[in-house]
Design an enzyme around this catalytic site. Structure first.
Site, PDB file in Angstrom:
ATOM      1  N   TYR A   4       1.748 -10.152  11.016  1.00  0.00           N
ATOM      2  CA  TYR A   4       2.024 -10.692   9.871  1.00  0.00           C
ATOM      3  C   TYR A   4       3.423 -10.481   9.549  1.00  0.00           C
ATOM      4  CZ  TYR A   4      -2.970  -9.514  10.080  1.00  0.00           C
ATOM      5  OH  TYR A   4      -4.455  -9.220  10.453  1.00  0.00           O
ATOM      6  N   CYS A  55      -0.760  -3.155   0.647  1.00  0.00           N
ATOM      7  CA  CYS A  55      -0.773  -3.193  -1.171  1.00  0.00           C
ATOM      8  C   CYS A  55      -2.164  -3.016  -1.475  1.00  0.00           C
ATOM      9  CB  CYS A  55      -0.198  -4.467  -1.135  1.00  0.00           C
ATOM     10  SG  CYS A  55      -0.767  -5.854  -0.995  1.00  0.00           S
ATOM     11  N   GLN A  85       9.336  -8.492  -0.466  1.00  0.00           N
ATOM     12  CA  GLN A  85       8.978  -7.653  -1.271  1.00  0.00           C
ATOM     13  C   GLN A  85       9.733  -7.980  -2.881  1.00  0.00           C
ATOM     14  OE1 GLN A  85       7.235  -4.729  -1.403  1.00  0.00           O
ATOM     15  NE2 GLN A  85       6.449  -5.165   0.877  1.00  0.00           N
TER      16      GLN A  85
END
Length: 449
Positions: free
Chosen positions: A287, A406, A258
């Site tokens: 993931y 996202c 991030q």
């Protein structure tokens, strides 16, 4: 920008609602126009930048009637035809979050048939970083990939390969700017990525070379670790260390982490609160990257539980195994998620057989699980999980799913798939992990029924 002919075309437009992608929607002679650098309710003069069969694209180059939410962009490189890295510098931070909330709500309703009020939460800076931030909404990006053109460093313009040369990026973390990447020439490079850990101050520069020409790496203002060219498969790379909940995570090269200094901790806490993992449960982390959520899950399910992380990137798998080497209840599997899920051996998913929920020898890295999975977290790339993964999870998971995304569009698409297979959106949180840009991080929690 599409060739528009001998004369540029300007339109006077009444700007309507925000759209996904950093645009607002206007209409001209019945035709949709997607307008950048505008805000809902404004009247603008816009330059047409692209034509398609169904719509136009345009940049607002003159604001005839401004919105009360409009501010002066803090960055001198922001604006029509300039740097494409930021979408909303001309809007106040509260307005930016309201725009992102509107986009998430619209995508949920249009693509998934879900009507939900959305609030985009601020992602706070860690206290130690906040005093160094150049201003609200600025100085947060700990990983910045700069483009290089003829040795000059910059960022690409919107929907273009053209590079806008810059000498400073205001959304870059101060630790990235301390390197001085933009203030040097990088002959022979196609891109230069500056990476800094907000936890440890580790610094890394990744240089991609143009063709076979060896890039010239200048002497930077501070010491850095360097990755040059495309890494060889299996080769150890320089890394930075990131800290979350007292655990250090090694992230090698350009590996995913991030970019906002407060996002990893906030999302880890939010996922654990959403899933409420219980001792002895089986969890999946799809993931999984370098193991951020895997670690939190493993600590909560305890030694009698099991966490299986799945990741396709080889370097990330090596990092995850290193980062979680002290956790015997963790198995990391490498491969595409849809394929590994099919190879893992699971028993019934209703939880009726819990007597042998252990890792044993099996396919791929050796994970065989009886009794299905209780909870799962997935944090896929922008393209989303897709129908094949949703199909498998819908029958495999017994209790809860946490979906980190996202991209509101692919999240909404996948939520529609889950809904068709008997899963319901329980809660939705959205986080402003990318101020000044269109991007927003979402956490959707799903339950059966």
């Amino acid at each position: 920008m599409t060739d528009l002919g001998p004369e540029d075309e300007y339109l006077d437009l009444e700007v309507g609602n925000v759209a996904n992608g950093g645009f607002c929607v206007a209409r001209h002679e019945g035709r949709v126009v997607f307008v950048r650098h505008a805000l809902p309710g404004e009247r603008v003069r816009a330059l047409v930048t692209d034509r398609t069969k169904n719509f136009l694209r345009a940049d607002a180059v003159e604001i005839l009637t401004p919105s009360a939410d409009r501010v002066t962009p803090p960055c001198p490189f922001a604006g029509p035809g300039r740097c494409g890295g930021c979408d909303w510098q001309h809007a106040s931070l509260p307005a930016q979050r309201a725009l992102k909330a509107a986009v998430v709500a619209e995508q949920l309703e249009r693509l998934a048939g879900i009507t939900r009020a959305v609030v985009v939460e601020e992602v706070p800076y860690p206290v130690e970083d906040a005093e160094f931030a150049p201003g609200p909404g600025l100085g947060w990006r700990t990983r910045v990939q700069f483009a290089v053109s003829d040795g000059a460093v910059g960022l690409r313009r919107h929907r273009s390969h053209d590079v806008e040369p810059i000498d400073e990026c205001l959304i870059a973390h101060p630790g990235v700017e301390l390197m001085g990447i933009e203030r040097h020439r990088w002959s022979g490079a196609s891109s230069v990525e500056g990476i800094v850990s907000s936890s440890t101050g580790d610094r890394l520069v990744v240089v991609r070379e143009r063709g076979r020409k060896r890039a010239r790496v200048p002497r930077l203002e501070v010491p850095v670790r360097l990755v040059r060219g495309k890494p060889e498969p299996g080769k150890s790379l320089p890394y930075v260390r990131e800290e979350v909940s007292g655990r250090m995570f090694q992230v090698s090269g350009s590996g995913f982490w991030q970019v906002h200094p407060g996002a990893a901790q906030l999302l880890s806490d939010a996922v654990m609160a959403a899933l409420e993992p219980k001792p002895g449960e089986i969890a999946l982390d799809l993931y999984c990257g370098v193991g951020l959520f895997t670690a939190g899950l493993a600590e909560r399910v305890g030694r009698e539980g099991l966490v299986v992380g799945i990741e396709s990137d080889g370097q990330a798998v090596r990092d995850a195994k290193f980062n979680l080497r002290d956790l015997p209840n963790v198995a990391i599997e490498r491969g595409p998620v849809e394929e590994v899920l099919g190879d893992l051996e699971f028993g019934r998913a209703d939880g009726s057989d819990r007597s042998q929920n252990k890792r044993t020898s099996g396919h791929r890295g050796g994970t065989r699980v009886r009794g299905g999975a209780d909870v799962v977290v997935l944090d896929p790339p922008r393209s989303g999980a897709g129908q094949a993964v949703v199909d498998r999870l819908a029958t495999l998971v017994g209790r809860k799913i946490a979906y980190v995304s996202c991209d509101p569009a692919t999240l909404a698409r996948d939520l529609a798939y889950f809904s068709e297979r008997g899963w319901t959106l329980e809660t939705l949180r959205a986080f402003d992990a990318f101020p000044m840009t269109q991007h927003v991080e979402c956490l959707a929690t799903l339950v059966r029924g």
